[in-house]
Design an enzyme around this catalytic site. Structure first.
Site, PDB file in Angstrom:
ATOM      1  N   HIS A   1       0.836  -1.205   0.000  1.00 29.20           N
ATOM      2  CA  HIS A   1       0.000   0.000   0.000  1.00 29.20           C
ATOM      3  C   HIS A   1       0.870   1.253   0.000  1.00 29.20           C
ATOM      4  O   HIS A   1       0.717   2.141  -0.854  1.00 29.20           O
ATOM      5  CB  HIS A   1      -0.900  -0.052   1.237  1.00 29.20           C
ATOM      6  CG  HIS A   1      -1.765   1.144   1.472  1.00 29.20           C
ATOM      7  ND1 HIS A   1      -3.130   1.071   1.546  1.00 29.20           N
ATOM      8  CD2 HIS A   1      -1.464   2.457   1.692  1.00 29.20           C
ATOM      9  CE1 HIS A   1      -3.627   2.258   1.780  1.00 29.20           C
ATOM     10  NE2 HIS A   1      -2.633   3.122   1.883  1.00 29.20           N
ATOM     11  N   GLU A   2       1.778   1.327   0.963  1.00 33.09           N
ATOM     12  CA  GLU A   2       2.565   2.559   1.104  1.00 33.09           C
ATOM     13  C   GLU A   2       3.530   2.743  -0.061  1.00 33.09           C
ATOM     14  O   GLU A   2       3.766   3.875  -0.504  1.00 33.09           O
ATOM     15  CB  GLU A   2       3.332   2.547   2.433  1.00 33.09           C
ATOM     16  CG  GLU A   2       2.457   2.409   3.670  1.00 33.09           C
ATOM     17  CD  GLU A   2       1.358   3.459   3.776  1.00 33.09           C
ATOM     18  OE1 GLU A   2       1.544   4.576   3.244  1.00 33.09           O
ATOM     19  OE2 GLU A   2       0.318   3.163   4.380  1.00 33.09           O
TER      20      GLU A   2
ATOM     21  N   HIS B   1       1.968   4.369  -2.972  1.00 38.56           N
ATOM     22  CA  HIS B   1       1.797   5.808  -2.769  1.00 38.56           C
ATOM     23  C   HIS B   1       2.982   6.622  -3.314  1.00 38.56           C
ATOM     24  O   HIS B   1       2.836   7.829  -3.548  1.00 38.56           O
ATOM     25  CB  HIS B   1       1.668   6.125  -1.282  1.00 38.56           C
ATOM     26  CG  HIS B   1       0.277   6.073  -0.745  1.00 38.56           C
ATOM     27  ND1 HIS B   1      -0.782   6.678  -1.361  1.00 38.56           N
ATOM     28  CD2 HIS B   1      -0.220   5.495   0.393  1.00 38.56           C
ATOM     29  CE1 HIS B   1      -1.881   6.482  -0.642  1.00 38.56           C
ATOM     30  NE2 HIS B   1      -1.562   5.760   0.416  1.00 38.56           N
TER      31      HIS B   1
END
Length: 815
Positions: free
Chosen positions: A286-287, A290
């Protein structure tokens, strides 16, 4: 003072070419020095810098000292001439304990000190003077003066470290809320991957845990990086990639460019379960996503926060499942995350996944967008988009978008323009019904002349898997279908159990036909595919009356083989049913049902046994059993009590009157960590005495500097399900004092909102909350309260005491 949309638009039109050179001195333990040189160009006129709560302040504008009317929030810059300017702001600020600013933490294990700037919405201004908005991206150069023995990390590579002065290269243009600095005696594991410096870091007292998991963390990081390097045409946009387990982070993680901060709960101190590993892999994926969607390309304003979070949440679960090697990530999403999104979409506070900018008039409102709609529903909607478009067209559009707007800002319309170039389908029409409108459709199974038929109540096109089963739930087939306005008949499956959206590709409520519903209620745990079981567990519990909910739990939980689904069913029962739906008189019998469902003793699967033990720990009234576990350090089946399970046992024993303050203190000393201190606070507050409740309440409300974690730990013990009459006086007290507490800051407001009485409330008590909402309640707290009211007043009818007693007496179904 929260920045408004109008102010942000005016300032963005006025300014350009912003840059920051920041110097921090963190050698003092009570306050820090923040000196920043802000350079920018302007068209001329008036503007302002934000700086929150500076204790001392000196400002120069183009070399001349500026007598400024600083109000504790903003530094006015008036009468600026067109062209380039330089402002120097030298300030002294206090460290914080709420995670919003430069957070200070002392490790109780070894006394070591750690500081970290964990930023976000309206928080950068608590670290240095800045133009605190997304669309004024700027390079940031950092110097830090700190203990020479410390590790100091930030968004860019270190340029030098000499005699306690740490300097860093300038970042590319980034939103200032994505800046990060962490400092302290960190233990590090570092390497290079494809020529890029990488590292994992944790507090010195967690060195053993980091070393234990280092190989896995390194592998997952590399796998995710390689995958994104393959699917994104834009290269990784930063010069290093660190991931830091930081103490007391308010988020699960934060996507700071080149230096991700991660909540320490993802580095467990003892048992590391498959769920822990899946969750951690999901967060890593997820990160890292980003770095492209949020950091390389950023929103213009907070209404498009979903562009960051929905995309990253989808990528997190998808990449963990299909690339990083953690099957079951989608099971956890369907069982533990998606139900919360459906609940959020039924509340008054629901909003489109992609609201209009004007629906987010200020940053305070922007904070409320980081919710189950932007994460859980947004994840599901992005997955439906990928299913509907096909992954090749989806990624082609995404890559066009990233290249067009690299190191700049973009909107939903920009993304749609890129997708339109990649796909022949009506992407804008799809977005109009899926992204711009709140709510969700219902997919029903009906029958016409014995033939199962799928129909849609709603306005959205759906593509999903539908599966069929025999009466005994043996698989009979599955296929992908498209469902819009016209019904879809399934004649080949006449007489079979039919489950639409069985693999969770779309976001819609499912209503089974009576035949299928009864078959699932009787045999849910026997279905072979855990993903289908996850979809159906969520469906059955979400739509059931309280009596039917507990009946399904009693009959199916002892047979459910997945620890993930066991934990999700128990969490849903505790938070959605027992806390918010049942009357106070119905709670004891319901807890008996839960305890009986968790009391199976023949389990040879450690993770499943521990998941059941956690449920038993909060539901049982058997103090002898809990005492036996605590004394032995293990369950009766020999499964070791990890710290989390141990503190759950201590909490429940204290709640039942089985532990006094001296015994709780002994447990705190035995643990010796920050988590142990919080566990002891919860247990002390949970004791069934008026004095214990009074002491907890006094600390929660009397200490203006109480950390958000201490506050939350005390609230967790104060509101005991088994002590409804004892805590009743504090309901009105909470409603009266909460708004003033919430005005201390956003993180405190969220903690106060989460501390809403976690017990069944009477109509009169709910009326107190409604009355209070007629007055001035801070935005973040208001959202928590309105959601609690919706969840409680829209609840199904409470089951009768007789129904609950009958279920409590029933033995769990055999294996």
């Amino acid at each position: 003072m929260s920045l408004t949309l109008d102010e942000a638009r005016r300032r963005a039109a006025l300014l350009s070419d912003v840059s920051y050179h920041l110097a921090l001195d963190v050698t003092s333990t009570d306050a820090f020095r923040s000196r920043v040189v802000v350079r920018f160009r302007t068209r001329g006129g008036d503007t302002f810098l934000e700086l929150r709560r500076a204790e001392s302040l000196a400002v120069t504008l183009d070399g001349t000292a500026l007598a400024t009317a600083y109000d504790g929030d903003r530094i006015p810059l008036e009468g600026l001439s067109p062209g380039a300017h330089e402002v120097v702001v030298d300030a002294r600020l206090r460290y914080v304990t709420d995670g919003e600013g430069l957070h200070s933490f002392v490790d109780p294990v070894d006394g070591e000190r750690y500081v970290g700037g964990y930023l976000g919405l309206d928080v950068t201004q608590r670290l240095f003077a800045c133009f605190d908005q997304l669309d004024l991206k700027a390079p940031i150069t950092l110097d830090v003066t700190a203990d020479p023995a410390w590790t100091v990390l930030s968004n860019a590579l270190p340029a030098s470290a000499d005699q306690g002065r740490f300097t860093f290269a300038a970042t590319p243009p980034i939103p200032c809320d994505q800046f990060v600095v962490v400092a302290g005696p960190y233990h590090s594991v570092q390497w290079e991957h494809r020529g890029l410096p990488m590292g994992w870091h944790a507090r010195r007292s967690l060195a053993a845990e980091l070393e234990r998991d280092a190989a896995e963390l390194r592998r997952v990081t590399g796998d995710c990086f390689d995958h994104y390097a393959e699917i994104f045409t834009e290269p990784f946009p930063f010069d290093s990639y660190d991931q830091v387990f930081v103490p007391e982070l308010n988020w699960g993680a934060m996507e700071c460019p080149g230096c991700v901060t991660v909540n320490e709960s993802l580095l467990p101190r003892h048992r590391v379960t498959d769920d822990d590993r899946r969750r951690r892999a999901m967060v890593i994926a997820h990160e890292m996503s980003h770095m492209w969607f949020a950091d390389l390309v950023s929103p213009v304003w907070w209404e498009d926060a979903w562009l960051n979070e929905s995309f990253a949440d989808y990528m997190g679960f998808q990449v963990a499942e299909t690339v990083a090697g953690y099957p079951g990530a989608r099971v956890s999403f369907e069982a533990a995350h998606k139900p919360g999104a459906f609940l959020a979409d039924r509340r008054r506070s629901t909003h489109p996944v992609a609201p209009a900018a004007e629906d987010v008039p200020d940053v305070d409102t922007g904070r409320t967008i980081f919710d189950e709609i932007s994460y859980g529903k947004g994840n599901a909607v992005v997955r439906q988009l990928v299913t509907w478009l096909g992954e090749p067209d989806f990624l082609a559009g995404v890559n066009t978008h990233l290249t067009r707007h690299r190191f700049a800002n973009a909107t939903l319309d920009d993304l749609l323009s890129a997708l339109v170039t990649a796909s022949p389908r009506d992407v804008r029409g799809w977005a109009g019904v899926w992204l711009r409108q709140p709510g969700h459709d219902t997919i029903r199974v009906t029958h016409r002349d014995g033939v199962p038929v799928l129909t849609r109540d709603g306005i959205r096109p759906h593509r999903f898997t539908v599966s069929a089963y025999s009466a005994s739930l043996e698989p009979a087939g599955s296929r992908l279908v498209d469902l819009a306005g016209e019904p879809v008949a399934l004649p080949e499956w006449a007489g079979l159990v039919v489950v639409p959206n069985s693999h969770g590709e779309t976001f819609a409520r499912i209503e089974l036909d009576p035949y299928s519903h009864d078959a699932v209620a009787n045999g849910l745990a026997g279905l072979p595919d855990p993903l289908v079981r996850a979809v159906l567990w969520a469906t059955m519990l979400d739509q059931a009356s309280p009596a039917a909910h507990l009946d399904v739990l009693a009959r199916q939980l002892p047979r459910e083989s997945s620890p993930t689904l066991v934990a999700a069913a128990l969490d849903h029962t505790r938070n959605a049913l027992v806390r918010r739906v049942l009357s106070p008189s119905a709670v004891p019998a319901a807890l008996e049902v839960v305890a009986a469902a968790c009391a199976h003793t023949g389990d040879t699967d450690e993770q499943r046994a521990v998941a059941l033990a956690r449920g038993l720990a909060w539901a049982t009234t058997d103090t002898a059993l809990l005492r036996r576990w605590l004394d032995a350090g293990a369950t009766d089946q020999g499964w070791t009590l990890d710290p989390g399970l141990r503190w759950a046992v201590v909490h429940r024993l204290a709640e039942l009157g089985g532990l006094d303050a001296r015994q709780i203190e002994a447990q705190r000393r035995h643990d010796g960590t920050a988590a142990g201190e919080l566990g002891a606070l919860t247990a002390l507050a949970a004791r069934p005495t008026a004095a214990a409740k009074s002491a907890a309440w006094a600390e929660m409300t009397g200490d203006p500097d109480i950390s958000v974690r201490r506050f939350g730990a005390l609230a967790a013990g104060l509101w005991s399900l088994s002590q409804r009459e004892l805590v009743a006086p504090y309901v009105a007290a909470y409603v009266a004092v909460a708004p003033s507490l919430a005005r201390r800051g956003h993180a405190v407001a969220a903690a106060v909102g989460r501390a809403f009485p976690a017990v069944p409330l009477t109509d009169q008590e709910l009326a107190l909350v409604r009355d209070a909402l007629r007055d001035d309640v801070p935005t973040v707290l208001r959202r928590f309260w309105e959601d609690e009211l919706d969840d409680r007043t829209a609840a199904p009818t409470t089951p009768s005491t007789t129904d609950l007693a009958d279920m409590a007496a029933r033995k769990p179904a055999p294996w």
